[in-house]
Design a protein around this motif. Structure first.
Motif, PDB file in Angstrom:
ATOM      1  N   HIS A  51       0.869  -1.112   0.169  1.00 57.91           N
ATOM      2  CA  HIS A  51       0.047   0.123   0.034  1.00 57.91           C
ATOM      3  C   HIS A  51       0.818   1.246   0.039  1.00 57.91           C
ATOM      4  CE1 HIS A  51      -4.228  -1.573   1.651  1.00 57.91           C
ATOM      5  NE2 HIS A  51      -3.544  -2.181   0.603  1.00 57.91           N
TER       6      HIS A  51
ATOM      7  N   CYS B 125      -4.949   7.332   2.407  1.00 58.43           N
ATOM      8  CA  CYS B 125      -6.151   7.288   1.918  1.00 58.43           C
ATOM      9  C   CYS B 125      -6.794   8.794   2.060  1.00 58.43           C
ATOM     10  CB  CYS B 125      -6.874   6.290   2.573  1.00 58.43           C
ATOM     11  SG  CYS B 125      -6.411   4.473   1.507  1.00 58.43           S
TER      12      CYS B 125
ATOM     13  N   CYS C 288       0.697   5.819   7.592  1.00 52.76           N
ATOM     14  CA  CYS C 288       0.760   5.614   6.092  1.00 52.76           C
ATOM     15  C   CYS C 288      -0.045   6.976   5.366  1.00 52.76           C
ATOM     16  CB  CYS C 288      -0.059   4.375   5.453  1.00 52.76           C
ATOM     17  SG  CYS C 288      -0.319   4.521   3.840  1.00 52.76           S
TER      18      CYS C 288
ATOM     19  N   CYS D 128      -2.613   2.704   9.302  1.00 50.91           N
ATOM     20  CA  CYS D 128      -3.266   3.833   8.252  1.00 50.91           C
ATOM     21  C   CYS D 128      -2.869   5.214   8.588  1.00 50.91           C
ATOM     22  CB  CYS D 128      -4.688   3.657   8.100  1.00 50.91           C
ATOM     23  SG  CYS D 128      -4.956   1.998   7.349  1.00 50.91           S
TER      24      CYS D 128
HETATM   25  S1  SF4 Z   1      -4.174   4.515   4.794  1.00 48.41           S
HETATM   26 FE1  SF4 Z   1      -4.828   3.508   2.988  1.00 48.41          FE
HETATM   27  S2  SF4 Z   1      -3.145   2.820   1.697  1.00 48.41           S
HETATM   28 FE2  SF4 Z   1      -2.331   3.462   3.771  1.00 48.41          FE
HETATM   29  S3  SF4 Z   1      -2.271   1.508   4.944  1.00 48.41           S
HETATM   30 FE3  SF4 Z   1      -4.237   2.345   5.166  1.00 48.41          FE
HETATM   31  S4  SF4 Z   1      -5.721   1.484   3.943  1.00 48.41           S
HETATM   32 FE4  SF4 Z   1      -3.435   1.291   3.021  1.00 48.41          FE
END
Ligand code: SF4
Length: 366
Positions: free
Chosen positions: A109, A354, A351, A348
């Protein structure tokens, strides 16, 4: 256009690709947001819808990339800036001894996150009256893009390769909810133990609140560094309409679970996903975020993406203005509350791909 605003626009409207094969494999189906492609804009790697109905009509366009994945984003013929697609990870070329490709066990991801759905089935998914209407957990399984149950040994093998070959920095382990009162905490703990015995990789576990708070200590001791328990919607009316099965776990139980989990994992290491655009008003989302931040829980607010093949495929995504009206004040609230995406060990929130939230956070700090 400021980066946060451009990312926000792209995540709400999606983008059209001159070359649909650009970048490595898109996320399609599976648990959580999907029908995305990873792309890097101004140093931020974000997931942008490319396979949804709104994306096909988006005013934003990405040209065919060069051999290094670099291209431009334009709107109405005007170039807005450059971008690049992360390259295909090398661990995707490997298979287990029994012939299962690594990419069916876990996927990349964003640009440095390894993600897996340990159990690709859910007690709620097969019933139209119980399933979360936005979820596509069964689609990737039905299409043969994954396997139903990833064993701890398989996850450890793939995690090691992803770190060694592709420099993966942290891992997200989610799960469909199995029958049983632990709600998936047991398989997350077993998987984390096996991974941590093989490779030093920060792990986020994601599950519903288990029946008993002792599971938080079990998961932490097994090697789970941060925990996600995802509200998705914040008002009971929207919860019952959009996720009738999960709405039976009350908001009170979620908040009691958050309060019990924060002392175990640490302030800012427990998070929740909130999908904006499902019907909750901006005020309701921000009020809930305020309560969460006071508890030490990081509210990761993302724009709802209408995934093809789900009951909500025709539900409109939130407008960029609606998202901005939430993310801008939320970024300031997080800063004031001492929580930040970059301090999260795994998952998430760290990261951030999203949502434009962490980009707004960067602007709030600046
Ligand atoms: S934010 Fe989105 S891309 Fe990042 S780990 Fe979570 S689901 Fe995956």
């Amino acid at each position: 256009m400021p980066t946060a605003q451009l990312i926000n626009e792209l995540q709400s409207c999606g983008v059209r690709l001159v070359d649909p094969k650009a970048g490595h494999e898109s996320r399609r189906g599976g648990a959580g947001p999907s029908d995305h492609k990873a792309m890097t804009i101004d140093g931020m790697t974000v997931m942008v819808p490319v396979h949804t109905a709104p994306a096909f009509a988006s005013p934003y366009l990405i040209d065919k990339p060069d051999e290094l994945g670099r291209s431009n984003i334009s709107r109405d013929g005007v170039t807005l800036g450059s971008m690049s697609f992360p390259l295909r990870p090398r661990f995707y070329d490997r298979s287990t001894a029994d012939g299962i490709p690594y990419w069916k066990i876990a996927v990349l991801h964003s640009r440095d996150v390894l993600a897996t759905t340990v159990l690709q089935s859910c007690i709620r998914y097969r019933s139209r009256t119980k399933t979360c209407q936005f979820c596509a957990i069964g689609q990737s399984l039905a299409a043969g893009r994954t396997i139903e149950r990833k064993t701890p040994a398989q996850l450890a093998e793939v995690a090691k390769a992803a770190v060694e070959l592709d420099g993966v920095k942290h891992m997200v382990m989610t799960t469909g909810t199995p029958p049983g009162r632990d709600r998936g905490a047991a398989i997350l703990a077993d998987s984390a133990s096996a991974i941590k015995a093989t490779i030093d990789l920060p792990i986020q576990g994601q599950c519903e609140p288990p029946d008993d708070d002792h599971w938080f200590t079990r998961m932490r001791e097994a090697g789970i560094d941060s925990l996600g328990m995802h509200l998705e919607a914040v008002t009971q009316e929207v919860r019952e309409k959009i996720m009738p099965g999960k709405a039976q776990v009350s908001m009170q139980r979620y908040f009691a679970a958050f309060a019990a989990a924060v002392p175990v994992f640490g302030r800012g290491q427990v998070s929740t996903y909130i999908l904006a655009g499902l019907g909750d008003a901006k005020e309701a989302i921000l009020e809930t975020c305020e309560r969460l931040i006071a508890l030490g829980v990081y509210p990761f607010v993302v724009p709802f993406v209408p995934i093809s093949g789900t009951p909500l495929e025709s539900h409109p995504p939130p407008s960029p203005a609606f998202m901005r009206a939430i993310l801008e004040p939320l970024a300031r609230m997080l800063h004031a509350g001492g929580l930040q995406a970059t301090a999260i060990k795994a998952g998430c929130g760290r990261c951030g791909a999203c949502s434009a939230l962490s980009t707004y956070e960067r602007e709030a700090v600046a």
